[in-house]
Every structure is written in structure tokens, then in C-alpha cells.
Design a protein around this motif. Structure first.
Motif, PDB file in Angstrom:
ATOM      1  N   SER A 327      62.797  44.622  58.541  1.00 34.29           N
ATOM      2  CA  SER A 327      62.192  45.942  58.554  1.00 34.29           C
ATOM      3  C   SER A 327      61.354  46.174  57.292  1.00 34.29           C
ATOM      4  CB  SER A 327      63.273  47.018  58.681  1.00 34.29           C
ATOM      5  OG  SER A 327      64.033  47.041  57.491  1.00 34.29           O
ATOM      6  N   ARG A 328      61.627  45.433  56.250  1.00 31.78           N
ATOM      7  CA  ARG A 328      60.898  45.633  54.991  1.00 31.78           C
ATOM      8  C   ARG A 328      59.784  44.614  54.785  1.00 31.78           C
ATOM      9  NH1 ARG A 328      65.311  48.039  51.185  1.00 31.78           N
ATOM     10  NH2 ARG A 328      66.594  48.866  52.852  1.00 31.78           N
ATOM     11  N   TYR A 329      60.001  43.414  55.257  1.00 34.55           N
ATOM     12  CA  TYR A 329      59.022  42.359  55.008  1.00 34.55           C
ATOM     13  C   TYR A 329      58.684  41.674  56.321  1.00 34.55           C
ATOM     14  CZ  TYR A 329      61.184  43.074  50.436  1.00 34.55           C
ATOM     15  OH  TYR A 329      61.692  43.634  49.307  1.00 34.55           O
ATOM     16  N   ARG A 330      57.481  41.104  56.354  1.00 30.73           N
ATOM     17  CA  ARG A 330      57.115  40.354  57.553  1.00 30.73           C
ATOM     18  C   ARG A 330      57.573  38.912  57.378  1.00 30.73           C
ATOM     19  NH1 ARG A 330      51.363  40.377  58.227  1.00 30.73           N
ATOM     20  NH2 ARG A 330      51.768  38.785  59.780  1.00 30.73           N
ATOM     21  N   LEU A 331      58.354  38.438  58.336  1.00 34.07           N
ATOM     22  CA  LEU A 331      58.950  37.105  58.207  1.00 34.07           C
ATOM     23  C   LEU A 331      58.302  36.115  59.166  1.00 34.07           C
ATOM     24  CD1 LEU A 331      62.739  38.071  58.106  1.00 34.07           C
ATOM     25  CD2 LEU A 331      61.147  37.801  56.201  1.00 34.07           C
ATOM     26  N   ARG A 332      58.205  34.885  58.707  1.00 32.99           N
ATOM     27  CA  ARG A 332      57.683  33.828  59.560  1.00 32.99           C
ATOM     28  C   ARG A 332      58.839  33.016  60.156  1.00 32.99           C
ATOM     29  NH1 ARG A 332      55.765  28.946  58.383  1.00 32.99           N
ATOM     30  NH2 ARG A 332      55.978  29.290  56.161  1.00 32.99           N
ATOM     31  N   ASP A 333      59.849  32.851  59.341  1.00 34.65           N
ATOM     32  CA  ASP A 333      60.964  31.992  59.776  1.00 34.65           C
ATOM     33  C   ASP A 333      62.206  32.354  58.975  1.00 34.65           C
ATOM     34  OD1 ASP A 333      62.320  30.111  61.153  1.00 34.65           O
ATOM     35  OD2 ASP A 333      61.389  28.375  60.208  1.00 34.65           O
ATOM     36  N   LEU A 334      63.365  32.053  59.530  1.00 34.27           N
ATOM     37  CA  LEU A 334      64.589  32.260  58.751  1.00 34.27           C
ATOM     38  C   LEU A 334      65.689  31.306  59.209  1.00 34.27           C
ATOM     39  CD1 LEU A 334      66.877  33.921  60.599  1.00 34.27           C
ATOM     40  CD2 LEU A 334      65.253  35.777  60.224  1.00 34.27           C
ATOM     41  N   THR A 335      66.597  30.969  58.279  1.00 34.05           N
ATOM     42  CA  THR A 335      67.791  30.156  58.611  1.00 34.05           C
ATOM     43  C   THR A 335      68.955  30.720  57.816  1.00 34.05           C
ATOM     44  OG1 THR A 335      67.158  28.635  56.867  1.00 34.05           O
ATOM     45  CG2 THR A 335      66.690  27.937  59.131  1.00 34.05           C
ATOM     46  N   ILE A 336      70.157  30.465  58.325  1.00 39.61           N
ATOM     47  CA  ILE A 336      71.342  30.865  57.570  1.00 39.61           C
ATOM     48  C   ILE A 336      72.072  29.593  57.140  1.00 39.61           C
ATOM     49  CG2 ILE A 336      73.626  31.912  57.740  1.00 39.61           C
ATOM     50  CD1 ILE A 336      72.430  34.049  59.453  1.00 39.61           C
ATOM     51  N   GLU A 337      72.330  29.508  55.848  1.00 40.04           N
ATOM     52  CA  GLU A 337      73.060  28.345  55.338  1.00 40.04           C
ATOM     53  C   GLU A 337      74.539  28.678  55.258  1.00 40.04           C
ATOM     54  OE1 GLU A 337      71.348  27.215  51.619  1.00 40.04           O
ATOM     55  OE2 GLU A 337      69.640  26.205  52.563  1.00 40.04           O
ATOM     56  N   GLU A 338      75.318  27.865  55.942  1.00 41.32           N
ATOM     57  CA  GLU A 338      76.769  28.033  55.874  1.00 41.32           C
ATOM     58  C   GLU A 338      77.241  27.497  54.524  1.00 41.32           C
ATOM     59  OE1 GLU A 338      79.074  29.383  57.834  1.00 41.32           O
ATOM     60  OE2 GLU A 338      77.467  30.142  59.104  1.00 41.32           O
ATOM     61  N   PRO A 339      78.332  28.017  54.030  1.00 37.32           N
ATOM     62  CA  PRO A 339      78.816  27.514  52.744  1.00 37.32           C
ATOM     63  C   PRO A 339      79.244  26.059  52.884  1.00 37.32           C
ATOM     64  CG  PRO A 339      80.463  28.889  53.764  1.00 37.32           C
ATOM     65  CD  PRO A 339      79.242  28.993  54.618  1.00 37.32           C
ATOM     66  N   GLU A 340      78.811  25.270  51.944  1.00 39.36           N
ATOM     67  CA  GLU A 340      79.240  23.886  51.997  1.00 39.36           C
ATOM     68  C   GLU A 340      80.640  23.800  51.429  1.00 39.36           C
ATOM     69  OE1 GLU A 340      76.641  20.775  50.542  1.00 39.36           O
ATOM     70  OE2 GLU A 340      75.078  22.296  50.613  1.00 39.36           O
ATOM     71  N   ILE A 341      81.432  22.948  52.046  1.00 42.31           N
ATOM     72  CA  ILE A 341      82.799  22.782  51.578  1.00 42.31           C
ATOM     73  C   ILE A 341      82.788  22.295  50.130  1.00 42.31           C
ATOM     74  CG2 ILE A 341      83.109  20.413  52.396  1.00 42.31           C
ATOM     75  CD1 ILE A 341      85.702  23.133  52.862  1.00 42.31           C
ATOM     76  N   GLU A 342      81.780  21.500  49.837  1.00 40.13           N
ATOM     77  CA  GLU A 342      81.625  20.992  48.483  1.00 40.13           C
ATOM     78  C   GLU A 342      81.515  22.125  47.470  1.00 40.13           C
ATOM     79  OE1 GLU A 342      79.792  17.497  48.036  1.00 40.13           O
ATOM     80  OE2 GLU A 342      80.151  17.637  45.888  1.00 40.13           O
ATOM     81  N   ALA A 343      80.698  23.116  47.826  1.00 43.11           N
ATOM     82  CA  ALA A 343      80.503  24.239  46.909  1.00 43.11           C
ATOM     83  C   ALA A 343      81.788  25.041  46.769  1.00 43.11           C
ATOM     84  CB  ALA A 343      79.373  25.125  47.429  1.00 43.11           C
ATOM     85  N   ILE A 344      82.491  25.202  47.880  1.00 40.86           N
ATOM     86  CA  ILE A 344      83.748  25.949  47.848  1.00 40.86           C
ATOM     87  C   ILE A 344      84.734  25.267  46.913  1.00 40.86           C
ATOM     88  CG2 ILE A 344      85.739  26.641  49.216  1.00 40.86           C
ATOM     89  CD1 ILE A 344      83.863  26.822  51.624  1.00 40.86           C
ATOM     90  N   VAL A 345      84.837  23.961  47.097  1.00 40.41           N
ATOM     91  CA  VAL A 345      85.803  23.231  46.287  1.00 40.41           C
ATOM     92  C   VAL A 345      85.402  23.273  44.820  1.00 40.41           C
ATOM     93  CG1 VAL A 345      86.726  20.940  45.832  1.00 40.41           C
ATOM     94  CG2 VAL A 345      86.591  21.785  48.170  1.00 40.41           C
ATOM     95  N   ARG A 346      84.115  23.178  44.594  1.00 42.99           N
ATOM     96  CA  ARG A 346      83.650  23.221  43.208  1.00 42.99           C
ATOM     97  C   ARG A 346      84.044  24.553  42.570  1.00 42.99           C
ATOM     98  NH1 ARG A 346      78.464  21.777  43.939  1.00 42.99           N
ATOM     99  NH2 ARG A 346      77.749  23.923  43.977  1.00 42.99           N
ATOM    100  N   ARG A 347      83.914  25.612  43.338  1.00 42.98           N
ATOM    101  CA  ARG A 347      84.278  26.917  42.790  1.00 42.98           C
ATOM    102  C   ARG A 347      85.775  27.009  42.530  1.00 42.98           C
ATOM    103  NH1 ARG A 347      82.069  30.451  47.074  1.00 42.98           N
ATOM    104  NH2 ARG A 347      83.580  31.961  46.315  1.00 42.98           N
TER     105      ARG A 347
END
Lengths: 367, 263
Positions: A327-347
Motif C-alpha cells: 500500500s505504501r510502495y510499488r513492488l515488482r517482486d517479493l519473497t519470504i525467507e524462512e529462518p535458517e536453522i543455521e541462524a537459529i542455532v547460531r543465535r
């Protein structure tokens, strides 16, 4: 937990109908501790002399009260930073190291007191070591194991034939081990660990240093021996892809303690509450000054027209966020990145389990 | 038992890989055999017999001890320490065999290789250059086989214990080096134990080191025969049993406190 009988951890625990390799869980560990004395080395020549006389030392608790149970046929991945105590735990499970406190049982037996007997039922691969005879053709090492484990000839031949095919050993079976590539050597070591039909396989960093193809091949093999032969597998690794592709259960160990023991999906669900929405802006993104402003999300990265917006499940849904952005910006494309297990474990390594989890109930999944 | 036989076989095979190394060692042994023979020739010309050795006995002793260096591992071998240092020892410790038995079997395989491809050629070179004294009685060969087998065990047990120091210190070679100097001197390798002064001789002859080099050499030279031979072999057997027992005790202690290097 099925093996909670309070005996000294050797022989058959009371109250279990069939102790020994016949019954009980594959691995049972309770309040396991291992401390080492580390002597301090003083710097310099004078310091070295002083250290001879006055050996000040301190105790390091490599494993500090670890408890878990692994049922037969499970495939469990164990991760943790370097020095977390993973290898030390595995060494206690094989009987090589003696615990400072606590209990270990492998197939109902104490691996320390019944080392040789337990050894017949387990296979071990230490990724950074090899059990193969360096100077001799691979087949000589494999052939020796027939006598080491007293494997009946028919069984041995059958297993060898299976592994030759599954691990594609024929190419280098008669090559001296020192001339093998790391991947080939690892395949040789895996075959060596399994020729005697062990019920349990311990793998300490089995994919370390391997290229993508070799890793894939090893994982494929491990999946098969777990599913088709029912081998219980406990593997330690630094490569989360090993765990994701092989294990349904994850053990996270750090500083000698179990931080997490549970399903892979659960931890993703529980801790991976933050996801990232990646949007490509339609107009020239460079013209847009500063970060995008959207409620419940913050821009964490920008690369021209591409922006990364991090948001938490607790604050908003992906659908609401997309609507808000659109609603605020005009978008061409979008994706959603799921959390990587690697990042979770790192945290988890960095901050501990509590701080990564808003509803932190540490230990709820540990036995 | 079959497993130890198979282990020994592979240790033998393994040495076969390093043929060039053995050839170089053989050349060195031959050189030293020759160099050490020269002063013996001079000494015996000047003095006649010494402590019951005539010149030919002394030359035979000289070439025998050169031949035995590698067979009994007089100057060490740090493979056990190396596996402890590198951490590879974990594989051997997680096997259903005796750790001591594993290495003893390997040492016998190695020793048999060096008996055939080192000791035999060295003695033959000595024979060609100087003409040695060969046993007069057939039974001596049987006694020699027993004595050599025991010598290998004693040499192994001693070296193995030095190697186990690696469980406590990162530099087992340093500690072990001292032990090897002692055994070189006390085994009858530098000079025959019979040449030691009267007050010291009974002591060094009673020590286990005598059983590593001097006893097999004495058996070959037929300096001990009949009951004396039985006594010499008995003393070797006793030391072999005691040292292997001590080594096994040390294995138990060492593995109880094992610190595996490299996590």
C-alpha cells in the motif's frame, strides 16, 4: 525416559527385563560429567621452569551434567560450537573416556566396564581421524576387521559387497589409504565402521572438509543404513545441513550442557519466529532515500531496489505485512525467507536459549 | 588369537612398502658394523682374548648386535606415542581387542620383517667381510629363535611404556630418549656386558636390558649352553612377563586418565 533405575551404571540395571544388547534404549546418559585438569603454561623460559615446580592447574568441565536417551533406530544430530563437549561425550559413549560423574549406558551396558563387549555392537567414525592402515590398500584394513570383530565369513562378504556398491569402493579398494582423497577415505572409514553390523553408529563430524558432492553421497548413505538396516545413528557436526537432511531430532550442546533436545521442526517453530520479507521496488529504488517505513518490520539490508524487512510472527503476519508494504510502495517482486536453522542455532550459541525465545521455557524439551 | 596374527601380518606387509628405507638402513648398519670392527681387530691383536671372547667371537658379537638393532627396536619407534599425540588412538581404543596385544602383534610383524630383511643380510655381510663364528650345535638355532622372540617382547614392553608417556606429556620422545640411551648402554650393544667391571657386571646382567641384545647374542655365540642356557632364557621370559604385565598396568592407568588431544 525408560531407563531410570538408580544403579551404578554397569551390568544390567535392575528392573529391566532384558539387559545387554537385547533390550533397552540404544544410549542412555544421565547427569554425565567430565572434567579435565588443565595445567597453566607460563610464558617464557623462566615461566617454563616455574611451571615444573609449581604446576598450578584449573579444572575444566568439558561435559557438565548432560542427560539424554536415544531410542533404537533414531538418528540424532548433535551440534555445538568447538569445545562444547560433543566429542568428549561421544568418547564416553564408546568407553574410551571415563566419566567424572554420572551414568552412561550403551545397549544397557557400561561402555567403560564392558568396553570390549560394547565395542562389538558399535561403530565409530571420527571424521578427523582414520582407523585405516595408512600404508596398506584399503581392502587390507577392511579385511582385518573380519577378525577384529569375529564376523562370520558369509556376513562379512555380504556386507562388503553391499558397501562396495553403496559407497562405490571398487575404484580404490586396492589403493593404499594414504593415496585416497578425503572423500574416498571417509567412505572407506564408514564401511570399516559398519562391516560388523553394529547396532549403533557414532559419527564425529563425518562430513568435515568434504566437498558438496562427497557430503551428499555420505548423507545418502547414512540415510540408507539408518532406514534399511535400522542402525541407530548419533552424529556430531558443524554443518547444519547434515542435521536438516538426516535427523529428526537435534541436540544442542554448549559449554558442556544440553541447551536443546528435541525435534528439528519444533525448534524452527519456537525460535524461528523472525522471518524476512525481501521486496524488489518497482521504481528506481535508488531514488528512494532511506529505509522503508512499515509498521512491525524493520529494514535490515538494502541493495538498490531490493530491501530486506525483518518481522516477527508475534507482531504481524506475512500477509498483513505484504499488504502494508504494497500500500505504501510499488513492488515488482517479493519473497519470504524462512529462518535458517543455521541462524537459529547460531543465535542459541551466542545468546542462550532463553533470550532467543520470547516464551523461553528452557529445558522443557530436555528429557 | 587369529586377530593378532592378522594384525602382525599387516604390520609385516606395511614394512614391505618402505623397501628403500630398509636398504638405506641396511647400508648404515653395514658401515657401522665395519667401523666398529676395526678397533676390535686392533684391541684383540694387542691383548689376545678379552673376558672369554676371542677375536672371532667379538666380531660375531659386533655384527650380531648391528643386526639386532631394528629387530628388537633398540632405538625406539614412536608410533604409539604418535597415535596418542594425534588422537588416532581413539580408533584403537574403541576396538574389541587388547590395546597392548594390538601393538605387541604389530611389533612382532615388524620384527619378523627386520629379521629377514635386515638382520640376515647384515650378518651375511659380516660373514663375507670378516668370517663369523657360526653355531656348532643345531639346538642353538631353536634356542636362538626362543631368545629372539623373548628379546622382541622385552624390547617392545620397554619401548611401549616409554611411548605411553605421551598420555601424560606432549613430548614423549624427550622422556623416551633418555630411556633409550640407558637401554643402548645396558643391553650389551655398545660393549659386551662381559666387558663391564666385576662390581657392575652382575647388576647389568640381571637387568631386563641384557635380555634385549646380550642374551640373544650369547645364545648365538654359544657362550651359554645347557643349564646356563635354560637360565638365560628363563631370565628373559621372566622379564618379558614382568614388563608386559607392567605395560598392561600402565595401559589401564593411562586410559583411565586419557586426554584425547584435539578434542
Amino acid at each position: 525416559m525408560t531407563a531410570g533405575t538408580p544403579d551404578a551404571g554397569h551390568g544390567g540395571p535392575l528392573g529391566r527385563p532384558a539387559p545387554g544388547p537385547a533390550g533397552g534404549p540404544a544410549v542412555y546418559v544421565q547427569d554425565l560429567c567430565k572434567s579435565f585438569r588443565v595445567f597453566r603454561h607460563r610464558p617464557g623460559a623462566l615461566g617454563a621452569v616455574r611451571s615444573l615446580v609449581d604446576r598450578s592447574s584449573h579444572e575444566v568441565r568439558a561435559v557438565d551434567g548432560v542427560s539424554f536417551t536415544i531410542q533404537r533406530g533414531e538418528m540424532v544430530g548433535c551440534v555445538g560450537p568447538n569445545g562444547a563437549g560433543k566429542s568428549t561425550t561421544i568418547k564416553m559413549l564408546t568407553g574410551i573416556l571415563h566419566p567424572s560423574a554420572g551414568r552412561v549406558e550403551v545397549l544397557g551396558l557400561s561402555p567403560q566396564r564392558r568396553r570390549k563387549e560394547v565395542a562389538r555392537h558399535i561403530g565409530v567414525v571420527f571424521g578427523q581421524r582414520t582407523q585405516l592402515w595408512w600404508d596398506l590398500p584399503l581392502i587390507e584394513s577392511l579385511d582385518l576387521l573380519r577378525y577384529v570383530y569375529r564376523v562370520p565369513e558369509a556376513t562379512f562378504e555380504r556386507n562388503l559387497a553391499t558397501f562396495r556398491q553403496l559407497l562405490d569402493l571398487d575404484l580404490f579398494l586396492s589403493t593404499p589409504v594414504r593415496q585416497l582423497s578425503l572423500g574416498q577415505r571417509m567412505r572407506g572409514d564408514l564401511a570399516a565402521a559398519l562391516l560388523h553390523d553394529p547396532e549403533i553408529l557414532y559419527l564425529d563430524e563425518p562430513t568435515i572438509g568434504l566437498d558438496v558432492v562427497a557430503k551428499h553421497r555420505i548423507r545418502d548413505f547414512l540415510r540408507r543404513i539408518n532406514r534399511e538396516r535400522g542402525v541407530t545413528v548419533l552424529l556430531t557436526t558443524h554443518d547444519m545441513a547434515d542435521v536438516e537432511q538426516l535427523c529428526s531430532r537435534l541436540l544442542i550442546i554448549d559449554q558442556g550442557k544440553v541447551l536443546y533436545d528435541g525435534g528439528l521442526a519444533e525448534i524452527r517453530d519456537r525460535l524461528g519466529r523472525e522471518r524476512t520479507l525481501v521486496v524488489d521496488l518497482a521504481e528506481d529504488g535508488g531514488a528512494l532515500e532511506g529505509p522503508l517505513s512499515v509498521p512491525h518490520a524493520c529494514e535490515v539490508r538494502a541493495d538498490g531496489p531490493r530491501r530486506w524487512l525483518r518481522f516477527s510472527r508475534d507482531d504481524t503476519t506475512a500477509a498483513d505485512l505484504i499488504t502494508a508494504v504494497a500500500s505504501r510502495y510499488r513492488l515488482r517482486d517479493l519473497t519470504i525467507e524462512e529462518p535458517e536453522i543455521e541462524a537459529i542455532v547460531r543465535r542459541i550459541y551466542e545468546a542462550g536459549l532463553d533470550s532467543s525465545s520470547p516464551a523461553g521455557s528452557q529445558g522443557s524439551t530436555i528429557e | 588369537m587369529r586377530v593378532y596374527l592378522e594384525i602382525g601380518k599387516r604390520a609385516f606387509q606395511r614394512e614391505l612398502v618402505y623397501r628403500t628405507k630398509n636398504l638405506a638402513g641396511l647400508f648404515t648398519n653395514a658401515c657401522f658394523g665395519y667401523l666398529r670392527a676395526v678397533p676390535l681387530l686392533a684391541a684383540f691383536e694387542a691383548r689376545g682374548d678379552i673376558a672369554g671372547y676371542n677375536l672371532q667371537d667379538a666380531l660375531t658379537w659386533n655384527w650380531t648386535v648391528q643386526a639386532l638393532i631394528m629387530v628388537v627396536g633398540l632405538w625406539g619407534g614412536w608410533e604409539v606415542a604418535d597415535t596418542i599425540r594425534s588422537g588416532d588412538v581413539v580408533s584403537d581404543l574403541s576396538k574389541p581387542f587388547s590395546f597392548l596385544g594390538f601393538w605387541l602383534a604389530r611389533d612382532y610383524g615388524r620384527a619378523i620383517y627386520y629379521l629377514l630383511f635386515r638382520a640376515l643380510p647384515v650378518v651375511l655381510i659380516g660373514q663375507l667381510l670378516f668370517g663369523l663364528r657360526w653355531p656348532h650345535h643345531a639346538i642353538t638355532w631353536a634356542a636362538l629363535a626362543v631368545s629372539l622372540a623373548l628379546a622382541v617382547s622385552i624390547g617392545f614392553a620397554f619401548r611401549f611404556m616409554l611411548n605411553l608417556a605421551a598420555f601424560w606429556t606432549t613430548d614423549a620422545r624427550g622422556v623416551g630418549g633418555l630411556g633409550l640411551i640407558a637401554s643402548t648402554f645396558l643391553s650389551g650393544f655398545l660393549i659386551p656386558l662381559a666387558f663391564f667391571p666385576d662390581w657392575l657386571r652382575p647388576v647389568v646382567q640381571a637387568l631386563p636390558f641384557a635380555g634385549i641384545v646380550q642374551t640373544p647374542a650369547d645364545v648365538f655365540l654359544e657362550r651359554v649352553t645347557g643349564w646356563a642356557l635354560m637360565g638365560a632364557l628363563g631370565q628373559q621370559a621372566l622379564w618379558a612377563a614382568l614388563l608386559l604385565g607392567a605395560a598392561q598396568g600402565l595401559v589401564v592407568i593411562a586410559t583411565r586418565r586419557v586426554v584425547v588431544q584435539g578434542g
